[in-house]
Write a protein that holds these residues in place. Structure first.
Motif, PDB file in Angstrom:
ATOM      1  N   SER A 202     -32.404-105.123 -32.399  1.00 18.72           N
ATOM      2  CA  SER A 202     -32.387-105.864 -31.136  1.00 18.72           C
ATOM      3  C   SER A 202     -31.472-105.150 -30.141  1.00 18.72           C
ATOM      4  O   SER A 202     -30.473-104.549 -30.507  1.00 18.72           O
ATOM      5  N   ASN A 203     -31.873-105.203 -28.899  1.00 18.83           N
ATOM      6  CA  ASN A 203     -31.119-104.560 -27.823  1.00 18.83           C
ATOM      7  C   ASN A 203     -30.790-105.585 -26.751  1.00 18.83           C
ATOM      8  O   ASN A 203     -31.645-106.399 -26.385  1.00 18.83           O
ATOM      9  N   LEU A 204     -29.566-105.527 -26.249  1.00 19.10           N
ATOM     10  CA  LEU A 204     -29.152-106.376 -25.138  1.00 19.10           C
ATOM     11  C   LEU A 204     -28.610-105.492 -24.035  1.00 19.10           C
ATOM     12  O   LEU A 204     -27.992-104.454 -24.305  1.00 19.10           O
ATOM     13  N   ARG A 205     -28.840-105.894 -22.793  1.00 19.14           N
ATOM     14  CA  ARG A 205     -28.344-105.144 -21.639  1.00 19.14           C
ATOM     15  C   ARG A 205     -27.679-106.102 -20.667  1.00 19.14           C
ATOM     16  O   ARG A 205     -28.302-107.059 -20.201  1.00 19.14           O
ATOM     17  N   GLY A 206     -26.402-105.837 -20.378  1.00 21.96           N
ATOM     18  CA  GLY A 206     -25.676-106.616 -19.388  1.00 21.96           C
ATOM     19  C   GLY A 206     -25.588-105.830 -18.089  1.00 21.96           C
ATOM     20  O   GLY A 206     -25.530-104.593 -18.109  1.00 21.96           O
ATOM     21  N   HIS A 207     -25.585-106.547 -16.984  1.00 22.88           N
ATOM     22  CA  HIS A 207     -25.548-105.895 -15.673  1.00 22.88           C
ATOM     23  C   HIS A 207     -24.409-106.451 -14.828  1.00 22.88           C
ATOM     24  O   HIS A 207     -24.105-107.644 -14.895  1.00 22.88           O
ATOM     25  N   GLY A 208     -23.819-105.563 -14.044  1.00 21.38           N
ATOM     26  CA  GLY A 208     -22.751-105.971 -13.135  1.00 21.38           C
ATOM     27  C   GLY A 208     -22.788-105.133 -11.878  1.00 21.38           C
ATOM     28  O   GLY A 208     -23.299-104.008 -11.875  1.00 21.38           O
ATOM     29  N   MET A 209     -22.237-105.692 -10.789  1.00 21.96           N
ATOM     30  CA  MET A 209     -22.228-104.993  -9.515  1.00 21.96           C
ATOM     31  C   MET A 209     -20.950-105.318  -8.774  1.00 21.96           C
ATOM     32  O   MET A 209     -20.412-106.414  -8.914  1.00 21.96           O
ATOM     33  N   ALA A 210     -20.459-104.351  -8.014  1.00 22.70           N
ATOM     34  CA  ALA A 210     -19.292-104.560  -7.160  1.00 22.70           C
ATOM     35  C   ALA A 210     -19.587-103.934  -5.797  1.00 22.70           C
ATOM     36  O   ALA A 210     -20.291-102.926  -5.708  1.00 22.70           O
ATOM     37  N   ARG A 211     -19.051-104.567  -4.755  1.00 21.43           N
ATOM     38  CA  ARG A 211     -19.233-104.047  -3.396  1.00 21.43           C
ATOM     39  C   ARG A 211     -17.872-103.766  -2.772  1.00 21.43           C
ATOM     40  O   ARG A 211     -16.937-104.546  -2.933  1.00 21.43           O
ATOM     41  N   LYS A 212     -17.785-102.673  -2.045  1.00 22.22           N
ATOM     42  CA  LYS A 212     -16.570-102.358  -1.297  1.00 22.22           C
ATOM     43  C   LYS A 212     -16.749-102.865   0.125  1.00 22.22           C
ATOM     44  O   LYS A 212     -17.728-102.549   0.787  1.00 22.22           O
ATOM     45  N   HIS A 213     -15.805-103.654   0.558  1.00 22.57           N
ATOM     46  CA  HIS A 213     -15.803-104.130   1.939  1.00 22.57           C
ATOM     47  C   HIS A 213     -15.478-102.948   2.851  1.00 22.57           C
ATOM     48  O   HIS A 213     -14.641-102.113   2.513  1.00 22.57           O
ATOM     49  N   PRO A 214     -16.097-102.861   4.022  1.00 22.38           N
ATOM     50  CA  PRO A 214     -15.820-101.731   4.917  1.00 22.38           C
ATOM     51  C   PRO A 214     -14.338-101.568   5.263  1.00 22.38           C
ATOM     52  O   PRO A 214     -13.879-100.448   5.496  1.00 22.38           O
ATOM     53  N   ALA A 215     -13.573-102.658   5.264  1.00 18.20           N
ATOM     54  CA  ALA A 215     -12.154-102.564   5.622  1.00 18.20           C
ATOM     55  C   ALA A 215     -11.268-102.158   4.442  1.00 18.20           C
ATOM     56  O   ALA A 215     -10.104-101.827   4.628  1.00 18.20           O
ATOM     57  N   ASP A 216     -11.818-102.156   3.226  1.00 22.38           N
ATOM     58  CA  ASP A 216     -11.027-101.808   2.041  1.00 22.38           C
ATOM     59  C   ASP A 216     -10.856-100.294   1.927  1.00 22.38           C
ATOM     60  O   ASP A 216     -11.676 -99.515   2.407  1.00 22.38           O
ATOM     61  N   MET A 217      -9.751 -99.906   1.257  1.00 17.63           N
ATOM     62  CA  MET A 217      -9.535 -98.487   0.969  1.00 17.63           C
ATOM     63  C   MET A 217     -10.622 -97.996   0.019  1.00 17.63           C
ATOM     64  O   MET A 217     -11.158 -98.771  -0.767  1.00 17.63           O
ATOM     65  N   ASP A 218     -10.922 -96.704   0.081  1.00 15.32           N
ATOM     66  CA  ASP A 218     -11.940 -96.122  -0.787  1.00 15.32           C
ATOM     67  C   ASP A 218     -11.293 -95.710  -2.115  1.00 15.32           C
ATOM     68  O   ASP A 218     -10.720 -94.628  -2.237  1.00 15.32           O
ATOM     69  N   VAL A 219     -11.383 -96.610  -3.095  1.00 11.76           N
ATOM     70  CA  VAL A 219     -10.860 -96.348  -4.441  1.00 11.76           C
ATOM     71  C   VAL A 219     -11.999 -96.625  -5.419  1.00 11.76           C
ATOM     72  O   VAL A 219     -12.156 -97.753  -5.897  1.00 11.76           O
ATOM     73  N   PRO A 220     -12.825 -95.615  -5.705  1.00 12.04           N
ATOM     74  CA  PRO A 220     -14.011 -95.823  -6.538  1.00 12.04           C
ATOM     75  C   PRO A 220     -13.709 -96.441  -7.906  1.00 12.04           C
ATOM     76  O   PRO A 220     -14.531 -97.183  -8.439  1.00 12.04           O
ATOM     77  N   GLU A 221     -12.544 -96.142  -8.480  1.00 11.19           N
ATOM     78  CA  GLU A 221     -12.208 -96.672  -9.799  1.00 11.19           C
ATOM     79  C   GLU A 221     -12.214 -98.195  -9.818  1.00 11.19           C
ATOM     80  O   GLU A 221     -12.585 -98.808 -10.817  1.00 11.19           O
ATOM     81  N   ILE A 222     -11.800 -98.807  -8.704  1.00 13.28           N
ATOM     82  CA  ILE A 222     -11.764-100.272  -8.651  1.00 13.28           C
ATOM     83  C   ILE A 222     -13.178-100.839  -8.726  1.00 13.28           C
ATOM     84  O   ILE A 222     -13.454-101.781  -9.479  1.00 13.28           O
ATOM     85  N   GLY A 223     -14.100-100.262  -7.972  1.00 15.53           N
ATOM     86  CA  GLY A 223     -15.489-100.716  -8.032  1.00 15.53           C
ATOM     87  C   GLY A 223     -16.083-100.513  -9.412  1.00 15.53           C
ATOM     88  O   GLY A 223     -16.809-101.374  -9.922  1.00 15.53           O
ATOM     89  N   GLU A 224     -15.751 -99.384 -10.053  1.00 16.93           N
ATOM     90  CA  GLU A 224     -16.243 -99.128 -11.402  1.00 16.93           C
ATOM     91  C   GLU A 224     -15.705-100.167 -12.381  1.00 16.93           C
ATOM     92  O   GLU A 224     -16.450-100.701 -13.205  1.00 16.93           O
ATOM     93  N   GLU A 225     -14.402-100.434 -12.295  1.00 18.72           N
ATOM     94  CA  GLU A 225     -13.788-101.418 -13.194  1.00 18.72           C
ATOM     95  C   GLU A 225     -14.414-102.796 -13.026  1.00 18.72           C
ATOM     96  O   GLU A 225     -14.709-103.484 -14.008  1.00 18.72           O
TER      97      GLU A 225
END
Length: 92
Positions: A36-59
């Protein structure tokens, strides 16, 4: 008797940027030994005013994918419990 099993979770992360905004998607996959296989999904969005820190979106995206995967695994366990009759009072 002692038994050890290894379950591996595979995580895929992708990011899409457009101007000052960014979206990060994550997929967490679990393949169990019974096929059996299971797949979980998640998403994060960066607000235009936020600093660009890709690690935070990944986490955030990965944590949400793992949370979704955990929810699905709990559902599978609940169905297995129901199907097996565990916790159901016996008649007689």
């Amino acid at each position: 008797m002692h038994t050890t099993k290894r379950w591996n979770v595979d995580i895929l992360v992708s990011e899409e940027t457009e101007g000052d905004t960014a979206r990060t998607w994550a997929e967490a996959g679990l393949a169990s030994g019974d096929g059996s296989n299971l797949r979980g999904h998640g998403m994060a969005r960066k607000h235009p005013a936020d600093m660009d820190v890709p690690e935070i979106g990944e986490e955030l995206a990965v944590s949400r994918a793992l949370s979704d995967l955990a929810r699905q695994l709990r559902q599978v366990a609940a169905e297995d419990i129901s199907d097996s009759g565990i916790g159901v009072p016996r008649q007689g």
